[in-house]
Design an enzyme around this catalytic site. Structure first.
Site, mmCIF file in Angstrom:
data_model
loop_
_atom_site.group_PDB
_atom_site.id
_atom_site.type_symbol
_atom_site.label_atom_id
_atom_site.label_comp_id
_atom_site.label_asym_id
_atom_site.label_seq_id
_atom_site.Cartn_x
_atom_site.Cartn_y
_atom_site.Cartn_z
ATOM 1 N N LYS A 35 30.009 39.200 21.795
ATOM 2 C CA LYS A 35 29.363 38.906 23.611
ATOM 3 C C LYS A 35 28.056 38.586 23.028
ATOM 4 O O LYS A 35 27.368 37.717 24.313
ATOM 5 C CB LYS A 35 29.575 40.565 24.207
ATOM 6 C CG LYS A 35 31.651 40.367 24.750
ATOM 7 C CD LYS A 35 31.685 41.672 25.146
ATOM 8 C CE LYS A 35 31.343 43.273 24.462
ATOM 9 N NZ LYS A 35 31.509 43.627 23.883
ATOM 10 N N ARG A 52 32.655 47.974 32.729
ATOM 11 C CA ARG A 52 33.599 48.625 31.483
ATOM 12 C C ARG A 52 34.793 49.181 32.155
ATOM 13 O O ARG A 52 34.828 49.938 31.452
ATOM 14 C CB ARG A 52 32.388 49.102 30.729
ATOM 15 C CG ARG A 52 32.995 48.752 29.307
ATOM 16 C CD ARG A 52 31.589 49.460 28.324
ATOM 17 N NE ARG A 52 31.471 49.053 27.020
ATOM 18 C CZ ARG A 52 31.114 48.917 25.931
ATOM 19 N NH1 ARG A 52 29.958 47.663 26.639
ATOM 20 N NH2 ARG A 52 31.100 48.042 25.220
ATOM 21 N N ARG A 90 28.779 44.510 9.855
ATOM 22 C CA ARG A 90 28.147 44.583 10.737
ATOM 23 C C ARG A 90 26.549 46.181 10.164
ATOM 24 O O ARG A 90 25.735 45.904 10.170
ATOM 25 C CB ARG A 90 27.846 44.542 11.783
ATOM 26 C CG ARG A 90 26.733 44.578 12.511
ATOM 27 C CD ARG A 90 25.696 44.212 14.324
ATOM 28 N NE ARG A 90 27.256 44.865 15.047
ATOM 29 C CZ ARG A 90 27.367 44.895 16.562
ATOM 30 N NH1 ARG A 90 27.025 44.016 16.974
ATOM 31 N NH2 ARG A 90 28.525 46.054 16.849
ATOM 32 N N ARG A 102 23.132 50.290 14.331
ATOM 33 C CA ARG A 102 23.678 50.788 15.087
ATOM 34 C C ARG A 102 24.507 52.168 14.463
ATOM 35 O O ARG A 102 25.650 51.890 13.606
ATOM 36 C CB ARG A 102 24.623 49.610 15.491
ATOM 37 C CG ARG A 102 23.850 48.613 17.220
ATOM 38 C CD ARG A 102 24.806 47.997 17.647
ATOM 39 N NE ARG A 102 25.431 48.342 18.145
ATOM 40 C CZ ARG A 102 26.064 47.541 18.948
ATOM 41 N NH1 ARG A 102 26.174 46.532 19.366
ATOM 42 N NH2 ARG A 102 27.348 48.162 19.635
ATOM 43 N N ARG A 155 35.772 52.882 19.546
ATOM 44 C CA ARG A 155 35.610 52.043 20.837
ATOM 45 C C ARG A 155 36.741 51.314 21.627
ATOM 46 O O ARG A 155 36.307 51.317 22.757
ATOM 47 C CB ARG A 155 34.283 51.344 20.044
ATOM 48 C CG ARG A 155 32.620 51.958 19.852
ATOM 49 C CD ARG A 155 32.156 51.990 18.786
ATOM 50 N NE ARG A 155 31.509 50.591 19.199
ATOM 51 C CZ ARG A 155 31.094 49.553 18.515
ATOM 52 N NH1 ARG A 155 30.495 49.444 17.159
ATOM 53 N NH2 ARG A 155 30.462 48.569 18.791
#
Ligand code: AP5
Ligand code: MG
Length: 193
Positions: A14, A89, A128, A134, A146
């Site tokens: 996204k 969401r 990542r 993060r 998640r």
């Protein structure tokens, strides 16, 4: 105005695609994840409260993100259109967004849903996590939490917009450029209609 929801699970691309779409179409990018990380970086009360939930891979309360989006809409009265990334969401967030837009004589034009396998999502996010700051990318348990939140609460967003025929599934695996062209094709078709 053209208002787009870029939808998909964590790691589906996204954020990556939003950067390219905002450049091509001049849309204002609104990412609740980015807005929350900004609050955390500034050590605001809201940021401190959100951080513990985000670190566990759980959603922050609906009122918090709805308030952020409402403020962002008010702050951008001249926008050409909005690109919503990571919002809505939950079903409640979808209903609230529809109302916020309706109050401005606007609506969602299309929901583009990126389709990526769970195996690929986990691979991308762990990768990542090696370099990003993060904290929700560093361990696989949080990444899986998640994804579980997504199945439990966020899939309802697609169902909500399906009833209005607004959801288009787009393959989310392949090169960034290929996916961008697929998304652009869907937008162009609707802008021309
Ligand atoms: P948020 O920031 O929205 O994160 P997310 O949805 O979990 O997903 P990501 O941002 O990690 O993934 P993405 O789909 O943007 O993919 P990206 O382009 O980065 O939310 C974080 C947290 O904030 C939530 O868990 C929650 O706690 C809270 N929150 C946020 N919004 C909320 C809301 N509305 N309500 C309640 N709580 C909320 O790509 C991922 C990786 O893959 C990158 O490394 C990228 O380089 C790579 N990649 C991208 N495309 C490709 C490709 N085609 N091939 C290979 N690799 C690719
Ligand atoms: Mg993102």
């Amino acid at each position: 105005m053209f208002n787009l929801i870029l939808f998909g699970p964590p790691g589906s691309g996204k954020g990556t695609q939003s950067e390219k779409l905002m450049a091509r179409y001049g849309l204002k990018h609104l990412s609740t994840g980015d807005l929350l990380r900004h609050e955390i970086a500034n050590q605001t009360i809201l940021g401190l409260e959100a951080k513990s939930l985000m670190d566990q891979g759980q959603l922050v309360p609906d009122e918090v993100v709805i308030g952020m989006i409402s403020t962002a809409l008010d702050n951008n009265p001249l926008a050409n259109g909005f690109l919503f990334d990571g919002f809505p969401r939950t079903k409640a967030q979808s209903v609230a967004l529809d109302k916020l837009l309706e109050d401005r004589n606007e609506a969602i034009n299309v929901v583009l849903a990126l389709d990526v396998t769970e195996q690929e999502l986990v691979k991308r996010l762990l990768n990542r996590g090696l370099t990003s700051n993060r904290s929700d990318d560093v361990n696989e348990d949080v990444i899986r939490a998640r994804i579980a939140e997504y199945h439990k609460k966020t899939s309802a967003v697609a169902e909500h917009y399906q009833q209005f025929g607004k959801v288009v599934l787009v393959p989310g695996e392949g090169t960034v450029e290929e996916i961008f062209e697929s998304l652009s094709g869907e937008i162009d078709r609707r802008k021309a209609a």
